[in-house]
Motif scaffolding. Structure first.
Motif, PDB file in Angstrom:
ATOM      1  N   ILE A  46       0.840  -1.205   0.000  1.00 39.37           N
ATOM      2  CA  ILE A  46       0.000   0.000   0.000  1.00 39.37           C
ATOM      3  C   ILE A  46       0.875   1.255   0.000  1.00 39.37           C
ATOM      4  CG2 ILE A  46      -1.924  -1.193   1.103  1.00 39.37           C
ATOM      5  CD1 ILE A  46      -1.260   0.242   3.713  1.00 39.37           C
ATOM      6  N   ARG A  47       2.060   1.199   0.575  1.00 42.79           N
ATOM      7  CA  ARG A  47       2.951   2.359   0.529  1.00 42.79           C
ATOM      8  C   ARG A  47       3.485   2.579  -0.881  1.00 42.79           C
ATOM      9  NH1 ARG A  47       6.863   1.776   5.722  1.00 42.79           N
ATOM     10  NH2 ARG A  47       7.601   3.807   5.013  1.00 42.79           N
ATOM     11  N   THR A  48       3.501   1.520  -1.668  1.00 44.51           N
ATOM     12  CA  THR A  48       3.938   1.642  -3.055  1.00 44.51           C
ATOM     13  C   THR A  48       2.858   2.264  -3.927  1.00 44.51           C
ATOM     14  OG1 THR A  48       5.381  -0.293  -2.845  1.00 44.51           O
ATOM     15  CG2 THR A  48       4.724   0.347  -5.083  1.00 44.51           C
ATOM     16  N   TYR A  49       1.595   1.882  -3.675  1.00 49.91           N
ATOM     17  CA  TYR A  49       0.517   2.245  -4.596  1.00 49.91           C
ATOM     18  C   TYR A  49      -0.290   3.474  -4.177  1.00 49.91           C
ATOM     19  CZ  TYR A  49       1.457  -2.532  -6.121  1.00 49.91           C
ATOM     20  OH  TYR A  49       2.072  -3.670  -6.554  1.00 49.91           O
ATOM     21  N   PHE A  50      -0.238   3.872  -2.912  1.00 47.61           N
ATOM     22  CA  PHE A  50      -1.108   4.945  -2.427  1.00 47.61           C
ATOM     23  C   PHE A  50      -0.291   6.040  -1.752  1.00 47.61           C
ATOM     24  CE2 PHE A  50      -3.539   0.951  -2.253  1.00 47.61           C
ATOM     25  CZ  PHE A  50      -4.617   1.278  -3.069  1.00 47.61           C
ATOM     26  N   PRO A  51      -0.807   7.292  -1.750  1.00 51.55           N
ATOM     27  CA  PRO A  51      -0.115   8.388  -1.059  1.00 51.55           C
ATOM     28  C   PRO A  51      -0.148   8.185   0.446  1.00 51.55           C
ATOM     29  CG  PRO A  51      -2.244   9.128  -1.880  1.00 51.55           C
ATOM     30  CD  PRO A  51      -2.026   7.757  -2.449  1.00 51.55           C
ATOM     31  N   SER A  52       0.733   8.898   1.145  1.00 51.77           N
ATOM     32  CA  SER A  52       0.896   8.702   2.586  1.00 51.77           C
ATOM     33  C   SER A  52      -0.397   8.905   3.360  1.00 51.77           C
ATOM     34  CB  SER A  52       1.959   9.675   3.112  1.00 51.77           C
ATOM     35  OG  SER A  52       2.109   9.559   4.496  1.00 51.77           O
ATOM     36  N   SER A  53      -1.192   9.917   2.993  1.00 49.16           N
ATOM     37  CA  SER A  53      -2.434  10.178   3.728  1.00 49.16           C
ATOM     38  C   SER A  53      -3.404   9.010   3.615  1.00 49.16           C
ATOM     39  CB  SER A  53      -3.089  11.459   3.216  1.00 49.16           C
ATOM     40  OG  SER A  53      -3.350  11.355   1.818  1.00 49.16           O
ATOM     41  N   VAL A  54      -3.449   8.370   2.441  1.00 44.50           N
ATOM     42  CA  VAL A  54      -4.323   7.210   2.241  1.00 44.50           C
ATOM     43  C   VAL A  54      -3.776   6.006   2.996  1.00 44.50           C
ATOM     44  CG1 VAL A  54      -5.293   5.617   0.530  1.00 44.50           C
ATOM     45  CG2 VAL A  54      -5.119   8.063   0.011  1.00 44.50           C
ATOM     46  N   VAL A  55      -2.472   5.845   2.990  1.00 37.88           N
ATOM     47  CA  VAL A  55      -1.838   4.735   3.706  1.00 37.88           C
ATOM     48  C   VAL A  55      -2.196   4.786   5.188  1.00 37.88           C
ATOM     49  CG1 VAL A  55       0.378   3.784   4.468  1.00 37.88           C
ATOM     50  CG2 VAL A  55       0.059   4.435   2.083  1.00 37.88           C
ATOM     51  N   GLN A  56      -2.143   5.969   5.764  1.00 37.72           N
ATOM     52  CA  GLN A  56      -2.450   6.103   7.188  1.00 37.72           C
ATOM     53  C   GLN A  56      -3.891   5.704   7.487  1.00 37.72           C
ATOM     54  OE1 GLN A  56      -1.331  10.111   8.176  1.00 37.72           O
ATOM     55  NE2 GLN A  56       0.834   9.751   7.744  1.00 37.72           N
ATOM     56  N   VAL A  57      -4.822   6.079   6.599  1.00 35.84           N
ATOM     57  CA  VAL A  57      -6.226   5.696   6.788  1.00 35.84           C
ATOM     58  C   VAL A  57      -6.378   4.186   6.684  1.00 35.84           C
ATOM     59  CG1 VAL A  57      -8.538   5.842   5.810  1.00 35.84           C
ATOM     60  CG2 VAL A  57      -7.143   7.901   5.975  1.00 35.84           C
ATOM     61  N   MET A  58      -5.729   3.566   5.698  1.00 35.67           N
ATOM     62  CA  MET A  58      -5.833   2.122   5.524  1.00 35.67           C
ATOM     63  C   MET A  58      -5.211   1.373   6.705  1.00 35.67           C
ATOM     64  SD  MET A  58      -5.117   1.755   1.406  1.00 35.67           S
ATOM     65  CE  MET A  58      -5.517  -0.003   1.342  1.00 35.67           C
ATOM     66  N   GLN A  59      -4.112   1.885   7.230  1.00 36.18           N
ATOM     67  CA  GLN A  59      -3.519   1.255   8.411  1.00 36.18           C
ATOM     68  C   GLN A  59      -4.474   1.290   9.592  1.00 36.18           C
ATOM     69  OE1 GLN A  59       1.268   2.161   7.751  1.00 36.18           O
ATOM     70  NE2 GLN A  59       0.098   3.343   9.214  1.00 36.18           N
ATOM     71  N   ARG A  60      -5.095   2.435   9.823  1.00 38.26           N
ATOM     72  CA  ARG A  60      -6.038   2.537  10.943  1.00 38.26           C
ATOM     73  C   ARG A  60      -7.210   1.588  10.747  1.00 38.26           C
ATOM     74  NH1 ARG A  60      -5.084   8.189  10.368  1.00 38.26           N
ATOM     75  NH2 ARG A  60      -7.180   8.609   9.607  1.00 38.26           N
ATOM     76  N   ASP A  61      -7.698   1.504   9.504  1.00 41.33           N
ATOM     77  CA  ASP A  61      -8.803   0.587   9.226  1.00 41.33           C
ATOM     78  C   ASP A  61      -8.391  -0.855   9.453  1.00 41.33           C
ATOM     79  OD1 ASP A  61     -10.449   2.686   8.620  1.00 41.33           O
ATOM     80  OD2 ASP A  61     -10.342   2.451   6.448  1.00 41.33           O
ATOM     81  N   ALA A  62      -7.164  -1.205   9.080  1.00 39.28           N
ATOM     82  CA  ALA A  62      -6.695  -2.578   9.270  1.00 39.28           C
ATOM     83  C   ALA A  62      -6.633  -2.927  10.750  1.00 39.28           C
ATOM     84  CB  ALA A  62      -5.325  -2.766   8.620  1.00 39.28           C
ATOM     85  N   ILE A  63      -6.178  -1.981  11.554  1.00 39.85           N
ATOM     86  CA  ILE A  63      -6.096  -2.227  12.993  1.00 39.85           C
ATOM     87  C   ILE A  63      -7.483  -2.354  13.592  1.00 39.85           C
ATOM     88  CG2 ILE A  63      -5.397  -1.197  15.194  1.00 39.85           C
ATOM     89  CD1 ILE A  63      -3.016   0.040  13.633  1.00 39.85           C
TER      90      ILE A  63
END
Length: 423
Positions: free
Chosen positions: A93-110
């Motif tokens: 996800i860090r490869t395909y998405f910008p940092s702001s999106v990555v942070q949202v996806m990480q929170r959702d995963a947790i």
């Protein structure tokens, strides 16, 4: 009604969509997931397929899939249960998405997939995109964290704290230094201490014309302008004398219940910045049902954060009682309570303490949150009770906090961002 040639001659042959239509279909396919493959007629390839796989692993509806894996029919959530598997997904996800999106996806995963426990493993921590919310999660896991992970966790927290300090320190220092200088000005200065520019501006209403020769009225200049005059300086404004002692005492009283994680992070950073200013004496107190004074750790906000214990109950009254006992110069003290106001202690005593501090000259500020997310869930009844005492309770962003503190130091109305949050 006339039919078009295509309708008259039977079913139209399928044609390739124009470029704008193809792009629209591709976007809908990415949004809707694998279920839409037949309806959109759009097949994903290359990076699109990889991005869809990463989304599929997190937001799918089934189970059992690995990051990047493809299911048959429908998206299925499946980050697996191992740190290596999740670490690979985090890299994707860090490869395909910008940092702001990555942070949202990480929170959702947790939150969605219960991956908090995996943050206790060093290889997992090394793969994450560090942000304030991740720091909050790490702090909540602090007591369960194995020794092999703590150094990695501290490095993650250090990165976030350093970034916040770079963003917030210079403006905070500049804003509060100006406020402290203004609050230090004196109204009965000696001659050499008079600030003439501000004294003149403060006395413009006291302008008196100078009369001309007897019987001729005020003098006039050749251009016909009104005669000369003078300003009577009824009010003198002087420079405050430099002092090595602190001009103001700041007490940050921070609710460390789980919902306040982002506020704890920002408040700890601000506490370190304020403590570095010689003209301020800063105390930092955190509380749940117990109270901890972390003032001696303010030189390093990372130590402060790892000294907190996120979660548990809340006893605001006990925390304010402790803060009140440490106040020695009420007229020069600002107390900042950062809490969602869900009081587990004695409500009436809490309100009496706030009223008593205000009556003694303390400037009291109540923040429902100190974060970029706005107002959280909070106790509206307690917020209204504070409002009735003249203490509006509102959510504050980190960018606004220096202005709030400057207003409190100068004893002027606080810059409340949203009237709906004022109680």
């Amino acid at each position: 009604m006339e039919r078009t040639t295509a309708q008259a001659s039977g079913p139209a042959r399928p044609t390739a969509p124009h470029a704008p239509d193809a792009e629209r279909l591709r976007r809908w396919r990415m949004v809707l997931g694998a279920d839409s493959a037949d309806s959109t007629g759009c097949a994903l390839t290359g990076q699109d397929a990889a991005m869809d796989g990463a989304l599929n692993a997190l937001y799918g509806g089934g189970a059992g899939k690995k990051p990047g894996g493809r299911g048959s029919g429908g998206r299925s959530a499946g980050l697996g249960a191992s740190a290596p598997s999740v670490a690979r997904w985090l890299g994707d996800i860090r490869t395909y998405f910008p940092s702001s999106v990555v942070q949202v996806m990480q929170r959702d995963a947790i939150d969605r997939l219960g991956l908090a426990a995996l943050l206790l493993e060093p290889e997992m921590l090394e793969a994450v995109e560090a942000d304030v919310h991740l720091v909050g999660t790490l702090l909540s896991l602090n007591k369960a964290m194995p020794e092999t992970t703590k150094e990695t966790a501290r490095a993650v927290v250090r990165k976030v704290v350093d970034d916040l300090e770079k963003r917030l320190e210079s403006r905070t220092r500049a804003t509060l230094t100006g406020a402290l200088d203004r609050s230090a000005r004196i109204s009965r200065p000696r001659h050499r201490d008079i600030d003439w520019n501000r004294t003149i501006r403060a006395n413009l209403t006291n302008y008196l014309p100078v009369p001309g020769p007897a019987g001729t009225g005020p003098t006039t200049d050749p251009g016909g302008a009104e005669g000369r005059g003078t300003i009577v300086p009824e009010r003198l404004i002087g420079y405050g004398r430099a002092s090595r002692s602190a001009k103001k005492d700041i007490v940050l009283c921070i609710d460390q219940s789980g919902s306040m994680a982002a506020s704890v992070v920002h408040a700890s950073v601000f506490g370190a910045v304020l403590a570095s200013m010689r003209t301020l004496s800063t105390r930092l107190v955190v509380f749940d049902t117990a109270v901890a004074d972390l003032t001696d750790q303010l030189d390093d906000p990372v130590d402060v954060l790892f000294g907190t214990q996120l979660g548990g109950g809340t006893d605001i009254n006990r925390a304010l009682a402790y803060c009140q006992s440490r106040i020695t110069r009420p007229a020069d003290t600002v107390v900042v309570l950062i809490s969602d106001l869900f009081e587990g202690g004695i409500r009436n005593e809490m309100l009496k303490r706030v009223a008593a501090m205000q009556a003694s000259g303390v400037q009291f500020v109540a923040l429902l949150a100190l974060s970029d997310e706005g107002a959280p869930a909070y106790d509206h009844e307690h917020a209204a009770a504070l409002g009735a005492l003249g203490v509006p309770a509102f959510a504050c962003t980190p960018d606004l906090f220096p202005d709030v503190m400057a207003a409190a130091i100068e004893k002027r109305p606080l810059p409340i961002p949203d009237k709906e949050t004022q109680q």
